[in-house]
Design a protein around this motif. Sequence first.
Motif: not given
Length: 260
Positions: A149-155
């Motif tokens: 969940g914490g890295v879902r925005s790490m594109t």
Amino acid sequence: MEVTLKQMLDAGVHFGHQTSRWNPKMKKYIFEKKGDTYIIDVTQTIDMVNEAHAKIKKIVANGGIVLFVGTKTQARNVISQNAEKVGMPYVNERWIGGLLTNYKTISSRLGRLAELEEIDYDNPQNTGHTKKELLLLRREKNKLELSLGGVRSMTRTPAVLWIVDTNKEKLAVDEAHKLGIPVAAILDTNCDPDMVDIPIAGNDDSTMSVELLTSIIADAVKEGQEVFQSHVRKSEEKDDKETLDSAAIEKGLKEAVKEN
């Protein structure tokens, strides 16, 4: 953000491990031995904090991502709260092998998480699944949310990792090294400073110490983001001006043509 000696001492940043648990490479950062505990030289820590702050700020000002990592109990909430505060990715439960070196696989898991989040678990009749199937799917979703969940925005690949306890987060350190990503971290007296590019000597077991040092890094991120946004605005203004100039030139040319 300026940090004082008093803040360091109040947070217990100076307390190292017992003398039986130390890495000799940390000797240069140790002030003294008090009983069976090493005391870290926080005057050096303050200098290291200032240097780390400047480096992290510069990295973010150039558009870099900072990945916050800390899965030990003392660090979990600190890591998530500070990372979320500045909109950066984080890992605070368990480092998933390949998170950096095999991001294609991780991306597929994130895709799976997105699929599971689309399911309406409260209305089984609309899902085409039985209650038992939904129970299993919900468990899968919760597990993925916890780990990713914490890295879902790490594109894209982070530009630097901020790590609490390099010994515990050895997998993260190793993956960063394989990809040439610099590591910024708290160095307790049992750590290997050779594994860290941007070190801050300090206590990585005290929640107060971890909170103080991590908040300083988050502050550096925030300041870097402000600089980056300023550059973006200036660039946009420049583009707008060039567009206006081009339009003015074109208008002038048309008028000149009419006059002739």
